[in-house]
Design a protein around this motif. Structure first.
Motif, PDB file in Angstrom:
ATOM      1  N   PHE A 162      -2.956  -0.662  -5.039  1.00 33.12           N
ATOM      2  CA  PHE A 162      -2.378  -1.348  -4.006  1.00 33.12           C
ATOM      3  C   PHE A 162      -1.969  -2.248  -4.584  1.00 33.12           C
ATOM      4  N   LYS A 206      -2.489  -0.795   7.343  1.00 29.63           N
ATOM      5  CA  LYS A 206      -2.919  -0.918   6.251  1.00 29.63           C
ATOM      6  C   LYS A 206      -4.260  -0.838   5.598  1.00 29.63           C
ATOM      7  N   THR A 263       0.878  -1.177  -0.044  1.00 26.98           N
ATOM      8  CA  THR A 263       0.099  -0.118  -0.162  1.00 26.98           C
ATOM      9  C   THR A 263       0.975   1.692   0.292  1.00 26.98           C
ATOM     10  N   LEU A 276      -4.851   2.342   2.772  1.00 26.11           N
ATOM     11  CA  LEU A 276      -6.184   1.979   1.655  1.00 26.11           C
ATOM     12  C   LEU A 276      -7.253   3.276   1.803  1.00 26.11           C
TER      13      LEU A 276
END
Length: 165
Positions: A74, A64, A33, A68
């Motif tokens: 990703f 993570k 990421t 996102l």
């Protein structure tokens, strides 16, 4: 239009099967990421395939998940395993993670998977799926991108330029 796992599977069923089989070999894979400053973050992740989607689940408040939520891009790489020859190749999936926030949908997912704890849930909007393998003396790179034909590039020894199959 979302390019979910079902779109990929419909476009390239044989390739999808090979990719999904490679993910099935190990429970843990590697997710990349982007941090707030734009630098990469690489972490472990379990993935699942259900209802035409590639699912990415993570603990609440995990870095993570925060990455996102801020920037959905990703890359997901299959676990290389312990065999240095990687007989089934190597797979990378790239895309954008779409977070599921609807409580009934989250509850249904938890019931179907047996997830008992709180979690963030994302499904993948695919931008690229790549499988790299060795066949004989050739390195074979097969790439799928939404709306494009499957592309296979083969490269022999260093004396030969890569060529499309």
């Amino acid at each position: 239009m979302t390019n979910n796992w079902a779109v990929f599977e419909k476009a390239e069923p044989e390739f999808t099967h090979a990719v999904q089989a490679r993910f099935a070999q190990y429970p843990h894979h590697v997710l990349a990421t982007l941090r707030k400053d734009g630098s990469p973050r690489v972490t472990g992740l379990n993935v699942g395939f259900r209802g035409g989607e590639l699912w990415l689940g993570m603990m609440p408040g995990s870095m993570k998940a925060r990455d996102l939520q801020r920037d959905p891009r990703f890359a997901l790489h299959t676990n290389p395993g312990s065999d240095e020859n990687m007989p089934d190749g190597d797979v990378r999936v790239c895309g954008r993670a779409v977070e599921i926030l609807d409580p009934p949908e989250l509850h249904r997912f938890a019931e179907e998977t047996g997830e008992a704890h709180a979690f963030h849930l994302f499904h993948a909007d695919l931008t690229e799926v790549v499988r790299t393998s060795v066949e004989g003396d050739e390195l074979v790179v097969t790439t799928w991108r939404p709306g494009q034909p499957l592309r296979t590039l083969r490269r022999g020894n260093d004396d030969e330029p890569a060529h499309e199959a």
